[in-house]
Design an enzyme around this catalytic site. Structure first.
Site, PDB file in Angstrom:
ATOM      1  N   LYS A  21       0.832  -1.207   0.000  1.00  0.00           N
ATOM      2  CA  LYS A  21       0.000   0.000   0.000  1.00  0.00           C
ATOM      3  C   LYS A  21       0.866   1.256   0.000  1.00  0.00           C
ATOM      4  O   LYS A  21       0.651   2.184  -0.800  1.00  0.00           O
ATOM      5  CB  LYS A  21      -0.928  -0.016   1.200  1.00  0.00           C
ATOM      6  CG  LYS A  21      -1.971   1.087   1.179  1.00  0.00           C
ATOM      7  CD  LYS A  21      -2.882   1.015   2.391  1.00  0.00           C
ATOM      8  CE  LYS A  21      -3.955  -0.030   2.269  1.00  0.00           C
ATOM      9  NZ  LYS A  21      -3.643  -1.337   2.773  1.00  0.00           N
ATOM     10  N   ARG A  97      -3.183   2.925   8.399  1.00  0.00           N
ATOM     11  CA  ARG A  97      -3.532   1.826   7.492  1.00  0.00           C
ATOM     12  C   ARG A  97      -2.386   0.833   7.395  1.00  0.00           C
ATOM     13  O   ARG A  97      -1.222   1.208   7.281  1.00  0.00           O
ATOM     14  CB  ARG A  97      -3.863   2.383   6.107  1.00  0.00           C
ATOM     15  CG  ARG A  97      -4.799   3.559   6.162  1.00  0.00           C
ATOM     16  CD  ARG A  97      -4.924   4.283   4.833  1.00  0.00           C
ATOM     17  NE  ARG A  97      -5.720   3.549   3.875  1.00  0.00           N
ATOM     18  CZ  ARG A  97      -5.839   3.907   2.600  1.00  0.00           C
ATOM     19  NH1 ARG A  97      -5.170   4.937   2.129  1.00  0.00           N
ATOM     20  NH2 ARG A  97      -6.594   3.193   1.796  1.00  0.00           N
ATOM     21  N   GLY A 112      -8.497  -5.646   2.183  1.00  0.00           N
ATOM     22  CA  GLY A 112      -9.268  -5.837   3.389  1.00  0.00           C
ATOM     23  C   GLY A 112      -8.749  -6.886   4.351  1.00  0.00           C
ATOM     24  O   GLY A 112      -9.390  -7.178   5.351  1.00  0.00           O
ATOM     25  N   THR A 116      -7.603  -1.017   8.926  1.00  0.00           N
ATOM     26  CA  THR A 116      -7.449   0.422   8.743  1.00  0.00           C
ATOM     27  C   THR A 116      -8.234   1.114   9.853  1.00  0.00           C
ATOM     28  O   THR A 116      -9.335   0.673  10.212  1.00  0.00           O
ATOM     29  CB  THR A 116      -7.987   0.851   7.362  1.00  0.00           C
ATOM     30  OG1 THR A 116      -7.104   0.385   6.349  1.00  0.00           O
ATOM     31  CG2 THR A 116      -8.090   2.369   7.264  1.00  0.00           C
ATOM     32  N   GLU A 274      -9.125   3.797  -4.700  1.00  0.00           N
ATOM     33  CA  GLU A 274     -10.062   4.429  -3.777  1.00  0.00           C
ATOM     34  C   GLU A 274      -9.851   5.929  -3.876  1.00  0.00           C
ATOM     35  O   GLU A 274      -8.718   6.399  -4.037  1.00  0.00           O
ATOM     36  CB  GLU A 274      -9.826   3.920  -2.349  1.00  0.00           C
ATOM     37  CG  GLU A 274     -10.102   2.428  -2.211  1.00  0.00           C
ATOM     38  CD  GLU A 274      -9.828   1.889  -0.814  1.00  0.00           C
ATOM     39  OE1 GLU A 274      -9.817   2.703   0.148  1.00  0.00           O
ATOM     40  OE2 GLU A 274      -9.618   0.673  -0.672  1.00  0.00           O
ATOM     41  N   GLN A 287      -5.756   5.359  -2.584  1.00  0.00           N
ATOM     42  CA  GLN A 287      -5.161   4.041  -2.768  1.00  0.00           C
ATOM     43  C   GLN A 287      -5.244   3.638  -4.244  1.00  0.00           C
ATOM     44  O   GLN A 287      -6.138   4.059  -4.960  1.00  0.00           O
ATOM     45  CB  GLN A 287      -5.884   2.986  -1.924  1.00  0.00           C
ATOM     46  CG  GLN A 287      -5.230   1.613  -1.932  1.00  0.00           C
ATOM     47  CD  GLN A 287      -5.726   0.739  -0.796  1.00  0.00           C
ATOM     48  OE1 GLN A 287      -5.807   1.170   0.336  1.00  0.00           O
ATOM     49  NE2 GLN A 287      -6.057  -0.499  -1.104  1.00  0.00           N
ATOM     50  N   ARG A 289      -4.157  -0.130  -6.508  1.00  0.00           N
ATOM     51  CA  ARG A 289      -3.511  -1.445  -6.527  1.00  0.00           C
ATOM     52  C   ARG A 289      -3.955  -2.170  -7.794  1.00  0.00           C
ATOM     53  O   ARG A 289      -4.992  -1.842  -8.375  1.00  0.00           O
ATOM     54  CB  ARG A 289      -3.875  -2.250  -5.285  1.00  0.00           C
ATOM     55  CG  ARG A 289      -5.362  -2.428  -5.072  1.00  0.00           C
ATOM     56  CD  ARG A 289      -5.666  -3.275  -3.847  1.00  0.00           C
ATOM     57  NE  ARG A 289      -7.079  -3.245  -3.535  1.00  0.00           N
ATOM     58  CZ  ARG A 289      -7.590  -2.704  -2.427  1.00  0.00           C
ATOM     59  NH1 ARG A 289      -6.809  -2.147  -1.530  1.00  0.00           N
ATOM     60  NH2 ARG A 289      -8.886  -2.719  -2.214  1.00  0.00           N
ATOM     61  N   HIS A 819     -15.945 -35.186 -24.363  1.00  0.00           N
ATOM     62  CA  HIS A 819     -15.451 -36.463 -23.858  1.00  0.00           C
ATOM     63  C   HIS A 819     -16.333 -37.032 -22.750  1.00  0.00           C
ATOM     64  O   HIS A 819     -16.740 -38.198 -22.788  1.00  0.00           O
ATOM     65  CB  HIS A 819     -14.021 -36.285 -23.334  1.00  0.00           C
ATOM     66  CG  HIS A 819     -13.547 -37.463 -22.548  1.00  0.00           C
ATOM     67  ND1 HIS A 819     -13.077 -38.614 -23.135  1.00  0.00           N
ATOM     68  CD2 HIS A 819     -13.534 -37.695 -21.206  1.00  0.00           C
ATOM     69  CE1 HIS A 819     -12.772 -39.485 -22.199  1.00  0.00           C
ATOM     70  NE2 HIS A 819     -13.039 -38.955 -21.029  1.00  0.00           N
TER      71      HIS A 819
END
Length: 860
Positions: A21, A97, A112, A116, A274, A287, A289, A819
């Site tokens: 982060k 955080r 999560g 935080t 975010e 944020q 990621r 198959h």
């Protein structure tokens, strides 16, 4: 190592020091993107507090949390926390955080998993919040997540971000690619009044906006009944609210999407962000990621929107291919393309329509989708093997970006004509019609010829072995596919009989039960028959691992040792995921076969339930079904009855040959694999590799180059790690567009998967059975009690020993001629295939009813 750093001092290369982060926030700050100021307490601070912490053993989670919450904070660490907080302002509200070293990674977001704490005010409150962040590294959920992603607990450290709070008027999350459909550059924004925690935690139904190319494609108003707000002096409150209007204007939505584009362009990959908008209307990034759930896109060398079809999904092999498996498949595809006149200049490049993505194989079917003739032919072909893909291609035909541009059927017909000539299809079909015994002898001779061609002299050099491998892989497909005209005659006559008699094909499935000359069926019956001849005691008493050790040491009871060896001499080239040359065969790793034998021998069942008896009964029922269809034809004319009897006898003689080309292909792969292991041993002797099996993490070109020496051990280690990581991927699309869209995800889940309370798929094998479900994701070591209904993603021949005891079959993939469907019909097992998410929606132990004629699965 520094104890604390400002965001401006942090970059993406400092993961081990600041965690995922903080590394991202530092990277965004240095890129000039709007990030609230902040500092990070590095992993050195955590290390000092966590000294003496045991990271294994019973009670790990509780023990680790207690240590981190109760251990004294060293003076230097305490000072670093207080100074970092003071540097951001006097008693400024901050967010504290967690930032783990295993977090916000390209393959696992860990979103999560650690805690935080918002709107923290005061130095000592910040110290306490930091301590609780450290402890959150050891919650049960965080431990389980690391274990599921193969991350060592002892290797993980935690940094902590202390960042100025944005007193948000509106906040939320934004994906720069659509996480549901996969479409790249399509931003999806969730927004809610107040702090973003309400959206991130899933506590509210937010407003949703979808934006592409600056245009807002969708607006969905949420109820927004909860707002989380900062409290004066610290902490937050949850307030029930009611907002009827959208909380973002169109201008703000476009501005957010534009910011998302900047973030994605900086990282070069889609991002999960975010954001927050303060009282002055300024947008802040809190944020970013990677979006880890998106399936990677094939590399494109042709313009426009492309349509890719998953070979892996169609073959029931959800795992990735090894690098040499990819090389082998490309060579084989090049040989197939040559039959149609479209072979590559260099066979190692593979067919022009073959692509690789996510270490799996794909076919580019764009030309077929954009061809008038292809739109007729492709759905009919897919109906037989991968029925769930048919509505997807019908859906794509409505996309204006994929309009028809190839209107003439001549190129396709020329290719098919060239293919038919090169495999001598007309003469093979005529042989099947007029001299069936000769046709079957021809199919058998192909196998004998293949065995001869696979022999490599012991004295062959590594270069000669590679030459031989490339010749076999490029040239075998045109040879073995020449048996298909014989099988096609059988199925063609089956369809003709239905037309002449007026009996629907769906009512003629019993005719395909217990057909002869199917190598997979013969293998399964021989495996069961072993149980009647071998000594049962060790198999009933000893675990599989011990049985393997005894077998490999030649110490099983004499009959078992001899008979199992004979079985593996004949069928040991097979295995689970056998179309990947890099995967071990049963002859190398017999645990699966020994485990199946042990399961069979531990069962209690009457002689009437023995597969040989059931198979014989199925053949009797097939003969009776032929008589019924012929009687229906007779009512329309005597000659029709004669033709129907003739045709259906041919159908039963030749239908089993459908499995033969793959049987021969897998035998080729196994033979090449044995030779490549010898090459691998040579490379170990040169110091290039650590183990002979490491050769399968090189491509064929690389293997040839490696004969000149060098050290590829690090390359192999990295590829093996990437392969193992990709093996954990839980979802592989069956169809994928070059913009990332998964057409299947666009369909309505309710319409696609349920009708009247039942799961629906493709009818594969008639009959109805009610029983207990057994969900099996991997056949190795699986145990199926007699009568249990097998629920699985898909099957290849490595699965079929389980069919002998199954009461029914439900597969997520496949069509009426896939198959699993073919083998289920031959065994008389009611089966439904192509049932979306069956392995998730059905649980082991649940009672279900499978209606193989209606194509439904009812959960009781």
């Amino acid at each position: 190592m520094n104890m604390a750093l400002d965001f401006s001092e942090v970059d993406a290369g400092m993961l081990a020091e600041v965690g995922g982060k903080a590394a991202n926030l530092g990277e965004l700050t240095r890129a000039g993107l709007p990030v609230p100021p902040g500092r990070v307490l590095t992993t050195e601070a955590y290390r000092q507090v966590a000294q003496g912490l045991e990271t294994s053993g019973d009670g790990l989670a509780e023990r680790a949390r207690r240590h981190l919450l109760e251990a004294p904070v060293p003076a230097a660490v305490h000072e670093a926390i207080v100074k970092s907080y003071a540097a951001l302002g006097d008693d400024v509200p901050v967010a504290v955080r967690s930032s783990a070293t295993a977090e916000d990674l390209p393959f696992a977001s860990f979103a999560g998993q650690q805690d935080t704490f918002l709107n923290v005010v005061g130095a000592e409150a910040v110290v306490d919040a930091v301590r609780r962040c450290w402890a959150s590294l050891w919650t049960d959920r965080a431990i389980a997540y690391r274990e599921s992603n193969g991350i060592d607990h002892a290797a993980v450290r935690l940094a902590v971000v202390v960042q100025v709070m944005v007193d948000a008027r509106v906040a939320g999350v934004m994906f720069t690619a659509n996480p549901v459909t996969g479409r790249r550059r399509e931003a999806v924004i969730d927004a809610n009044p107040g702090l973003g925690e309400a959206v991130v935690s899933g506590a509210v139904n937010p407003d949703r906006f979808v934006v592409y190319g600056g245009e807002i494609l969708e607006r969905h108003a949420g109820d927004k009944r909860l707002t989380i707000r900062s409290l004066p002096g610290g902490g937050t409150e949850r307030v029930e609210t009611s907002h009827e209007d959208f909380c973002l204007t169109d201008e703000r939505v476009r501005a957010l999407a534009g910011l998302g584009t900047r973030v994605e362009d900086h990282y070069g990959a889609p991002q999960d962000t975010e954001w927050a908008i303060d009282e002055h209307g300024e947008i802040w990034l809190t944020q970013a990621r990677p979006i880890t759930t998106l399936y990677p896109l094939p590399e494109r060398d042709r313009p426009g929107l492309r349509v890719y079809f998953s070979v892996n999904v169609a073959q029931g092999v959800m795992a990735p291919f090894t690098p040499m498996g990819v090389s082998a498949f490309q060579l084989i595809s090049g040989g197939a393309a040559r039959l149609f006149g479209h072979g590559p200049a260099d066979p190692l490049d593979g067919a022009p329509f073959a692509a690789v993505s996510g270490q799996r194989m794909w076919f580019d079917l764009t030309t077929a989708v954009r061809s008038r003739f292809g739109r007729v032919l492709l759905p009919r072909m897919l109906t037989l093997g991968e029925a769930r893909a048919v509505p997807l291609f019908e859906q794509l035909a409505q996309d204006p970006r994929l309009s028809v541009v190839y209107t003439s059927p001549r190129p396709v017909l020329r290719g098919l004509s060239r293919f038919a000539r090169r495999i001598h299809a007309p003469s093979r079909a005529m042989l099947a019609l007029t001299r069936p015994r000769k046709a079957l002898e021809y199919a058998a001779r192909l196998g004998e010829e293949l065995d001869r061609r696979l022999l490599v002299p012991e004295s062959a050099t590594p270069e000669q072995r590679l030459d031989h491998a490339e010749r076999m892989l490029a040239g075998t497909f045109p040879v073995i596919v020449s048996v298909m005209p014989v099988a096609v005659v059988g199925y063609g006559l089956f369809a003709l009989a239905a037309k002449l008699s007026g009996v629907p094909l769906s009512d003629m499935q019993d005719i395909l039960r217990s057909v002869p000359h199917n190598p997979t069926t013969e293998m399964d019956l021989e495996l069961w028959d072993l149980t009647t001849r071998i000594e049962p005691e060790p198999f009933k008493e000893k675990p599989v691992a011990e049985l393997v050790s005894l077998y490999q040491a030649g110490q099983l009871p004499p009959v078992a040792q001899r008979e199992i060896t004979a079985f593996l001499d004949k069928y040991g080239h097979r295995g689970v995921a056998e179309i990947d040359l890099g995967v071990p065969r049963w002859s190398e790793e017999p645990a699966h076969i020994l485990g199946v034998l042990a399961n069979y021998l531990r069962m209690d069942g009457g002689a009437g339930l023995a597969p040989s008896a059931l198979f014989a009964k199925g053949a009797e029922e097939a003969r009776a079904a032929i008589a019924q269809v012929a009687a229906a034809a007779r009512r329309k004319g005597r000659w029709r009855a004669a033709v129907v009897r003739f045709g259906l006898r041919r159908t039963r003689e030749f239908a089993g040959l459908r499995e033969l080309p793959k049987f021969y292909l897998v035998k080729t792969l196994a033979g090449v694999r044995r030779s490549m292991l010898v090459v691998g041993e040579h490379l170990v002797g040169l110091g290039v590799l650590d183990s002979a099996r490491d050769v399968f993490f090189l491509g064929l070109r690389e293997t040839r180059a490696a004969l000149d020496g060098g050290d590829l051990r690090q390359v192999v280690a990295e590829r093996r790690a990437a392969y193992e990581q990709e093996s954990r991927r839980r979802h592989v699309p069956r169809v994928l567009l070059s913009d990332g869209t998964e057409p299947e995800a666009l369909a309505s889940a309710a319409a696609a998967s349920t009708t009247g309370g039942a799961l629906t798929g493709t009818a594969a094998s008639a009959g109805t059975v009610t029983g207990v479900a057994r969900v099996v994701l991997d056949p190795i070591g699986a145990h199926l009690e007699p009568g249990e209904i097998l629920i699985c993603p898909s099957t290849d021949p490595g699965w079929t020993p389980l069919f002998l005891t199954a009461g029914g079959l439900v597969m997520e993939m496949g069509g009426a001629m896939s198959h699993g469907a073919v083998v289920a019909r031959e065994y008389g097992i009611p089966a439904v295939v192509g049932v979306p998410d069956a392995t998730h929606r059905i649980t082991t132990g649940q009672e279900i009813t499978v209606n193989g004629a209606a194509g439904t699965v009812t959960l009781l």
